[in-house]
Design a protein around this motif. Structure first.
Motif, mmCIF file in Angstrom:
data_model
loop_
_atom_site.group_PDB
_atom_site.id
_atom_site.type_symbol
_atom_site.label_atom_id
_atom_site.label_comp_id
_atom_site.label_asym_id
_atom_site.label_seq_id
_atom_site.Cartn_x
_atom_site.Cartn_y
_atom_site.Cartn_z
ATOM 1 N N PHE A 192 0.832 -1.208 0.000
ATOM 2 C CA PHE A 192 0.000 0.000 0.000
ATOM 3 C C PHE A 192 0.867 1.257 0.000
ATOM 4 O O PHE A 192 0.543 2.252 -0.664
ATOM 5 C CB PHE A 192 -0.902 -0.043 1.242
ATOM 6 C CG PHE A 192 -1.999 0.959 1.219
ATOM 7 C CD1 PHE A 192 -2.797 1.112 0.096
ATOM 8 C CD2 PHE A 192 -2.249 1.747 2.326
ATOM 9 C CE1 PHE A 192 -3.815 2.044 0.081
ATOM 10 C CE2 PHE A 192 -3.265 2.672 2.300
ATOM 11 C CZ PHE A 192 -4.054 2.825 1.180
ATOM 12 N N MET A 193 1.999 1.198 0.719
ATOM 13 C CA MET A 193 2.921 2.332 0.725
ATOM 14 C C MET A 193 3.449 2.597 -0.681
ATOM 15 O O MET A 193 3.503 3.751 -1.129
ATOM 16 C CB MET A 193 4.090 2.051 1.673
ATOM 17 C CG MET A 193 3.730 2.178 3.129
ATOM 18 S SD MET A 193 4.943 1.384 4.183
ATOM 19 C CE MET A 193 6.375 2.365 3.839
ATOM 20 N N LEU A 194 3.828 1.533 -1.392
ATOM 21 C CA LEU A 194 4.340 1.685 -2.755
ATOM 22 C C LEU A 194 3.262 2.261 -3.664
ATOM 23 O O LEU A 194 3.520 3.154 -4.480
ATOM 24 C CB LEU A 194 4.820 0.330 -3.300
ATOM 25 C CG LEU A 194 6.030 -0.286 -2.617
ATOM 26 C CD1 LEU A 194 6.406 -1.581 -3.304
ATOM 27 C CD2 LEU A 194 7.197 0.690 -2.649
ATOM 28 N N LEU A 195 2.030 1.756 -3.514
ATOM 29 C CA LEU A 195 0.932 2.230 -4.357
ATOM 30 C C LEU A 195 0.665 3.710 -4.125
ATOM 31 O O LEU A 195 0.453 4.475 -5.069
ATOM 32 C CB LEU A 195 -0.338 1.433 -4.066
ATOM 33 C CG LEU A 195 -0.424 0.010 -4.616
ATOM 34 C CD1 LEU A 195 -1.744 -0.607 -4.244
ATOM 35 C CD2 LEU A 195 -0.244 0.014 -6.119
ATOM 36 N N GLY A 228 1.049 6.503 -6.908
ATOM 37 C CA GLY A 228 -0.174 7.125 -7.379
ATOM 38 C C GLY A 228 -0.251 8.607 -7.099
ATOM 39 O O GLY A 228 -0.744 9.373 -7.928
ATOM 40 N N LEU A 229 0.214 9.034 -5.928
ATOM 41 C CA LEU A 229 -0.017 10.408 -5.502
ATOM 42 C C LEU A 229 1.264 11.231 -5.370
ATOM 43 O O LEU A 229 1.231 12.348 -4.878
ATOM 44 C CB LEU A 229 -0.759 10.425 -4.154
ATOM 45 C CG LEU A 229 -2.134 9.732 -4.158
ATOM 46 C CD1 LEU A 229 -2.704 9.700 -2.757
ATOM 47 C CD2 LEU A 229 -3.095 10.447 -5.097
ATOM 48 N N GLY A 230 2.393 10.655 -5.781
ATOM 49 C CA GLY A 230 3.640 11.428 -5.758
ATOM 50 C C GLY A 230 4.064 11.804 -4.348
ATOM 51 O O GLY A 230 3.986 10.990 -3.425
ATOM 52 N N VAL A 231 4.467 13.074 -4.187
ATOM 53 C CA VAL A 231 5.025 13.521 -2.908
ATOM 54 C C VAL A 231 3.990 13.411 -1.800
ATOM 55 O O VAL A 231 4.276 12.938 -0.688
ATOM 56 C CB VAL A 231 5.522 14.980 -3.019
ATOM 57 C CG1 VAL A 231 6.091 15.439 -1.686
ATOM 58 C CG2 VAL A 231 6.558 15.098 -4.117
ATOM 59 N N PHE A 232 2.745 13.794 -2.106
ATOM 60 C CA PHE A 232 1.692 13.709 -1.091
ATOM 61 C C PHE A 232 1.510 12.261 -0.642
ATOM 62 O O PHE A 232 1.347 11.977 0.542
ATOM 63 C CB PHE A 232 0.383 14.269 -1.653
ATOM 64 C CG PHE A 232 -0.730 14.203 -0.664
ATOM 65 C CD1 PHE A 232 -0.744 15.055 0.449
ATOM 66 C CD2 PHE A 232 -1.766 13.287 -0.812
ATOM 67 C CE1 PHE A 232 -1.760 14.982 1.368
ATOM 68 C CE2 PHE A 232 -2.794 13.215 0.109
ATOM 69 C CZ PHE A 232 -2.783 14.067 1.196
ATOM 70 N N GLY A 233 1.555 11.341 -1.614
ATOM 71 C CA GLY A 233 1.424 9.919 -1.291
ATOM 72 C C GLY A 233 2.558 9.439 -0.418
ATOM 73 O O GLY A 233 2.349 8.652 0.510
ATOM 74 N N ILE A 289 4.196 11.171 1.703
ATOM 75 C CA ILE A 289 3.963 11.647 3.072
ATOM 76 C C ILE A 289 2.854 10.817 3.728
ATOM 77 O O ILE A 289 2.958 10.407 4.876
ATOM 78 C CB ILE A 289 3.593 13.149 3.072
ATOM 79 C CG1 ILE A 289 4.786 13.964 2.559
ATOM 80 C CG2 ILE A 289 3.202 13.612 4.461
ATOM 81 C CD1 ILE A 289 4.458 15.391 2.227
ATOM 82 N N ALA A 290 1.803 10.537 2.951
ATOM 83 C CA ALA A 290 0.671 9.798 3.510
ATOM 84 C C ALA A 290 1.040 8.365 3.863
ATOM 85 O O ALA A 290 0.409 7.762 4.724
ATOM 86 C CB ALA A 290 -0.497 9.792 2.515
ATOM 87 N N SER A 291 2.072 7.838 3.198
ATOM 88 C CA SER A 291 2.415 6.439 3.457
ATOM 89 C C SER A 291 3.073 6.248 4.816
ATOM 90 O O SER A 291 3.437 5.126 5.174
ATOM 91 C CB SER A 291 3.316 5.892 2.354
ATOM 92 O OG SER A 291 4.536 6.572 2.350
ATOM 93 N N VAL A 292 3.225 7.352 5.566
ATOM 94 C CA VAL A 292 3.695 7.209 6.950
ATOM 95 C C VAL A 292 2.684 6.391 7.760
ATOM 96 O O VAL A 292 3.052 5.637 8.649
ATOM 97 C CB VAL A 292 3.917 8.606 7.582
ATOM 98 C CG1 VAL A 292 4.094 8.503 9.077
ATOM 99 C CG2 VAL A 292 5.122 9.275 6.953
ATOM 100 N N VAL A 293 1.392 6.533 7.401
ATOM 101 C CA VAL A 293 0.348 5.831 8.158
ATOM 102 C C VAL A 293 0.504 4.311 8.051
ATOM 103 O O VAL A 293 0.611 3.632 9.078
ATOM 104 C CB VAL A 293 -1.051 6.301 7.707
ATOM 105 C CG1 VAL A 293 -2.123 5.527 8.468
ATOM 106 C CG2 VAL A 293 -1.204 7.787 7.927
ATOM 107 N N PRO A 294 0.555 3.730 6.818
ATOM 108 C CA PRO A 294 0.783 2.279 6.778
ATOM 109 C C PRO A 294 2.128 1.861 7.349
ATOM 110 O O PRO A 294 2.237 0.771 7.909
ATOM 111 C CB PRO A 294 0.700 1.929 5.281
ATOM 112 C CG PRO A 294 0.648 3.189 4.555
ATOM 113 C CD PRO A 294 0.223 4.255 5.490
ATOM 114 N N LEU A 295 3.123 2.741 7.266
ATOM 115 C CA LEU A 295 4.418 2.402 7.870
ATOM 116 C C LEU A 295 4.268 2.244 9.375
ATOM 117 O O LEU A 295 4.749 1.274 9.967
ATOM 118 C CB LEU A 295 5.446 3.490 7.554
ATOM 119 C CG LEU A 295 6.833 3.264 8.168
ATOM 120 C CD1 LEU A 295 7.494 2.073 7.517
ATOM 121 C CD2 LEU A 295 7.707 4.493 8.025
#
Lengths: 98, 250
Positions: B194-197, B201-206, B208-214
């Motif tokens: 999900f972090m990779l996706l 998909g969302l570039g820089v914003f994605g 940053i957002a992938s901190v949540v699944p991390l």
């Protein structure tokens, strides 16, 4: 090597140090909240599978007997309540063993 | 689909290990992990017991704690006869524990996440405890399936129930371990994918957002550590319970 009086003196000092560190030793650590919660988690992790396993075995036996006697699907249907009862039996046995 | 995708089950696929020799005899990565677990246990004990110190060092203390933990479990659950089964229970416990634990590390294979492995272990325990029952009580062990103190007309109903309940033991034993390990590793993989996706998909914003699944994966790692120990413990204590039934018949 005589360890009589020194040993009791050591035990006393050890007891005093332990009391100072944690308060007096608990007589029954199994009854504490953390212990019972942990045991509850263990029990919950076991029980779910116990019921399903008995049901699976019962249905597989019923299916096999049906194939053997060409009575499809009656023995399988008959085995479903038996499997349910066996699953409940598993639960009761697991609960009693605790 | 281009770009990253979530392949949660690819981690469980078997490949051959140990180079060309392993390929020739179908020595899989699962076998490699089993071998690693066995070597780690033996090495730990060889190092820990070499010192034979009265006041144990770190490794010796770890080994002694492990030994006494399983020994107490055997004696408490089976009774005094449990000493005879201590080597078996200890082997099973340490093998599964190490298998679960090294499966948590990258590049290691969690061999307890294959039902073939756990079912083989569970069937061995099941057949062994049944054998112990017949060895101890002869054909009197069959009375285990006849509950005492019930009217005779109920027996045709109760004996099949007891029998199915007995047969379900290896199934529940193996499925519990297999399901727990597989579920944990799949969840890890899904969150990581999900972090990779998100990043793709969302570039820089994605990113940053992938901190949540991390963060979820970090929490999951702690949970998996607990599950690894707990499942090894549950497998061992159920082995003890089955042996208790075989020895005492109630």
């Amino acid at each position: 090597m005589s360890d009589g009086p020194e040993k009791t003196a050591f035990e006393e000092r050890l007891q005093a140090a332990e009391d100072a560190a944690h308060g007096p030793k608990r007589k029954d650590p199994g009854k504490s909240d953390a212990g019972s919660a942990q045991r509850a988690i263990e029990l919950a992790m076991r029980l779910g599978v116990e019921m399903v396993a008995a049901m699976v075995i019962a249905v597989v036996i019923g299916w096999g007997l049906d194939r053997l006697f060409h009575t499809k699907p009656w023995l399988m249907i008959l085995m479903v309540p038996v499997g349910l009862a066996a699953g409940l039996r598993n639960l009761l046995r697991a609960e009693r063993k605790e | 689909m281009a770009g990253p995708s979530i392949d949660a089950l690819g981690q469980f696929s078997l490949t051959t290990g140990l180079g060309p020799i392993g390929r020739a005899v179908n020595f899989t990565n699962s076998n490699e992990a089993m071998l690693a677990a066995a070597v780690i246990i033996l090495g730990l004990f060889a190092i820990g017991l070499k010192a034979k110190a009265l006041v144990p060092g770190r490794v010796q203390a770890l080994v002694e704690v492990l030994y006494e933990f399983v020994h107490n479990m055997c004696v408490d659950t089976i009774g005094e006869e449990g000493r005879r089964f201590f080597p078996l229970v200890f082997t099973i416990f340490s093998f599964i524990l190490l298998g679960n634990l090294i499966g948590l590390f990258p590049y290691f294979f969690a061999f307890t996440s294959h039902i073939a492995v756990t079912l083989a272990l569970a069937l061995f325990v099941f057949l062994f405890s049944t054998g112990v029952g017949f060895y101890t009580h002869g054909f009197g062990f069959l009375k285990f399936f006849v509950p005492s103190g019930v009217p005779g007309w109920l027996l045709p109903l109760l004996v099949p129930i007891e029998f199915i309940s007995y047969l379900s033991r290896p199934v529940s034993l193996s499925v519990r371990l297999f399901a727990n390990m597989t579920a944990g590793h799949v969840m890890w993989e899904v969150f990581a994918g999900f972090m990779l996706l998100l990043t793709a998909g969302l570039g820089v914003f994605g990113a940053i957002a992938s901190v949540v699944p991390l963060g979820l994966n970090v929490a999951l790692a702690a949970l998996e550590l607990l599950v690894a120990g707990l499942q090894a413990y549950v497998f061992a204590i159920l082995t003890c319970l089955y042996l208790h039934d075989a020895v005492h018949m109630h």
